[in-house]
Design an enzyme around this catalytic site. Sequence first.
Site, PDB file in Angstrom:
ATOM      1  N   ASP A 171       0.824  -1.206   0.000  1.00 37.04           N
ATOM      2  CA  ASP A 171       0.000   0.000   0.000  1.00 37.04           C
ATOM      3  C   ASP A 171       0.858   1.257   0.000  1.00 37.04           C
ATOM      4  OD1 ASP A 171      -1.258  -2.360   1.430  1.00 37.04           O
ATOM      5  OD2 ASP A 171      -3.034  -1.144   1.111  1.00 37.04           O
ATOM      6  N   ASP A 200      -1.595  -2.714  -3.925  1.00 38.14           N
ATOM      7  CA  ASP A 200      -1.907  -1.281  -3.877  1.00 38.14           C
ATOM      8  C   ASP A 200      -0.638  -0.471  -4.149  1.00 38.14           C
ATOM      9  OD1 ASP A 200      -4.533  -1.862  -3.499  1.00 38.14           O
ATOM     10  OD2 ASP A 200      -4.688  -1.018  -1.473  1.00 38.14           O
ATOM     11  N   TYR A 203      -2.069   4.235  -6.264  1.00 38.13           N
ATOM     12  CA  TYR A 203      -3.249   4.991  -5.829  1.00 38.13           C
ATOM     13  C   TYR A 203      -3.652   6.044  -6.861  1.00 38.13           C
ATOM     14  CZ  TYR A 203      -3.190   2.621  -1.378  1.00 38.13           C
ATOM     15  OH  TYR A 203      -3.240   1.644  -0.423  1.00 38.13           O
ATOM     16  N   ASN A 237      -6.733  -3.917  -4.383  1.00 39.61           N
ATOM     17  CA  ASN A 237      -7.975  -3.318  -4.881  1.00 39.61           C
ATOM     18  C   ASN A 237      -7.722  -2.037  -5.676  1.00 39.61           C
ATOM     19  OD1 ASN A 237      -7.343  -2.636  -2.051  1.00 39.61           O
ATOM     20  ND2 ASN A 237      -8.933  -1.081  -2.322  1.00 39.61           N
ATOM     21  N   HIS A 238      -6.645  -1.312  -5.364  1.00 40.10           N
ATOM     22  CA  HIS A 238      -6.348  -0.085  -6.122  1.00 40.10           C
ATOM     23  C   HIS A 238      -5.777  -0.377  -7.498  1.00 40.10           C
ATOM     24  CE1 HIS A 238      -7.366   3.031  -3.179  1.00 40.10           C
ATOM     25  NE2 HIS A 238      -7.000   2.147  -2.261  1.00 40.10           N
ATOM     26  N   HIS A 322      -3.469  -9.639  -0.924  1.00 42.05           N
ATOM     27  CA  HIS A 322      -3.659  -8.252  -0.510  1.00 42.05           C
ATOM     28  C   HIS A 322      -4.505  -8.119   0.766  1.00 42.05           C
ATOM     29  CE1 HIS A 322      -3.599  -3.994  -0.754  1.00 42.05           C
ATOM     30  NE2 HIS A 322      -4.912  -3.913  -0.802  1.00 42.05           N
ATOM     31  N   HIS A 331     -11.164  -1.029  10.336  1.00 40.23           N
ATOM     32  CA  HIS A 331     -11.272  -0.847   8.896  1.00 40.23           C
ATOM     33  C   HIS A 331     -10.934  -2.156   8.180  1.00 40.23           C
ATOM     34  CE1 HIS A 331     -12.027   1.960   5.763  1.00 40.23           C
ATOM     35  NE2 HIS A 331     -10.860   1.820   5.185  1.00 40.23           N
ATOM     36  N   HIS A 332     -11.732  -2.490   7.189  1.00 38.93           N
ATOM     37  CA  HIS A 332     -11.551  -3.735   6.414  1.00 38.93           C
ATOM     38  C   HIS A 332     -11.720  -4.993   7.274  1.00 38.93           C
ATOM     39  CE1 HIS A 332     -10.364  -1.264   3.127  1.00 38.93           C
ATOM     40  NE2 HIS A 332      -9.172  -0.970   3.583  1.00 38.93           N
ATOM     41  N   HIS A 359      -3.475  -3.935   2.518  1.00 33.26           N
ATOM     42  CA  HIS A 359      -4.857  -3.454   2.542  1.00 33.26           C
ATOM     43  C   HIS A 359      -5.182  -2.615   3.772  1.00 33.26           C
ATOM     44  CE1 HIS A 359      -8.726  -3.225   0.780  1.00 33.26           C
ATOM     45  NE2 HIS A 359      -9.351  -4.036   1.597  1.00 33.26           N
ATOM     46  N   VAL A 360      -4.928  -3.130   4.955  1.00 32.82           N
ATOM     47  CA  VAL A 360      -5.147  -2.376   6.190  1.00 32.82           C
ATOM     48  C   VAL A 360      -3.914  -1.494   6.406  1.00 32.82           C
ATOM     49  CG1 VAL A 360      -5.534  -2.541   8.667  1.00 32.82           C
ATOM     50  CG2 VAL A 360      -6.526  -4.254   7.125  1.00 32.82           C
ATOM     51  N   HIS A 361      -4.138  -0.190   6.537  1.00 34.01           N
ATOM     52  CA  HIS A 361      -3.012   0.738   6.576  1.00 34.01           C
ATOM     53  C   HIS A 361      -2.450   0.849   7.989  1.00 34.01           C
ATOM     54  CE1 HIS A 361      -4.894   2.654   2.756  1.00 34.01           C
ATOM     55  NE2 HIS A 361      -4.367   1.478   2.544  1.00 34.01           N
TER      56      HIS A 361
END
Length: 473
Positions: A171, A200, A203, A237-238, A322, A331-332, A359-361
């Site tokens: 990410d 990711d 972006y 996903n990005h 991911h 989140h997620h 995925h999870v930042h």
Amino acid sequence: MDSTWGCARFFHLLLPLCLILMINGVEFCYGGITSTYLRDKNLSLDMPLHSDVFSLPAGYNAPQQVHITQGDREGKGVIISWVTPDELGSSTVLYWAEDSKVKNIANSTVVTYKYYDYNSGYIHHCTIENLEYDTKYIYEIGDGSNARRFWFITPPKVGPDVPYTFGLIGDLGQTFDSNKTLTHYELNPAKGQTMLFVGDLSYADCYPNHDNTRWDTWGRFIERNAAYQPWIWTAGNHEIDFVPEIGEYEPFKPYKHRYFVPYRAANSTSPLWYSVKRASAYIIVMSSYSAYGKYTPQYKWLTNELPKVNRSETPWLIVLMHAPMYNSYAHHYMEGETMRVMYESWFVEYKVDVVFSGHVHAYERSERISNIRYNVVNGECTPMSDQSAPVYITIGDGGNQEGLVTEMTEPQPSYSAYREASFGHGTFEIKNKTHAYFSWHRNQDDYAVEADSLWFHNRYWKSSEQLAVASYR
Ligand SMILES: [Fe+2]
């Protein structure tokens, strides 16, 4: 030390409470560590277009966005990719071993694509095979005044006792924090030799109409590392870029044009899932955003793939995907649950050492746990300690424009060993067939600080200490 239950560390303090709960028939365990280190929650902006990290190489139509990845099954091949922005230009690679006077030429495939109102440059992909192991190669692309020269080092021959160090970033994006993460990785004394990137990338899809010029800036940003060491790609996903409203119906179009991978060598039918062997590691890349249910191409491929892994040859089995299967951030939360239901039992059966996700930042490391006993009617749906299970590590903390995830599920679940909402990167240092050392390095302002680490003991190859303990018993 290998992964252990956090509750065991505090057992002497919590014994009375546990006894009460056990008497009442409640199975209860405490989670691990939630770091108290707090990062600034302010969003980091993407670096402006005139930033030096995005600067164009000198010369008309000079090759840019140079990056390499593994080009074959076992590490004797490389794929060299670059973009010429104005015209096709030279599409050949001149390469030679550093200590050799013999220069070789290889030709590349060139692709272009349109995305809404964007027209890509000429994207060159050159696969070179049958290189010597453990050798430094120089390569040159472009022609005349715009020629550019880079180098890479091939890995040692695949084998069980081959030390090798992988870097880990997910990410990433292209913010000021992204730049810190990449800089810290480059300065890490562990000296990562190949990057495992867990999805990711640019972006660009955060911009109106997924402004693909931000794919170009990202390619120029990472060139300083990715031109010199392979980045093993995972799609996130990005990368989907599916926007029917503007006429873009082909999922993963920019990603698949820009980032070639050696999926055919792994008998895969898609670049979104594949595998490579490198040194003492077997790396399986999966796609969280492609069909993976029973009978799908990805399912069929993985069915055949896992039994092929020969731990006598590659003791370390690493999976990249991911979306994390285990995640205790808000989140997620549970986005990886359907993938977990499909494949967790396989990961346990084949003793996958570690699953890296993004995925999870934020950062999170799990205990060795599994949750594979549930069969609808038995109600056994709680993660349990399982030494055959992988360690799950979320490392989606590269530093993109969406910022950090700070909200966590409370209390910390027992499967979560360590979690921290900071940006950073990881390294996985394989020492030999029995030991590997993972460490996570937070971005602490201008420095990287090792905030979490774990020694991995290989479950296929026992260390001499473990054998001594086993025979004593
Ligand atoms: Fe993501």
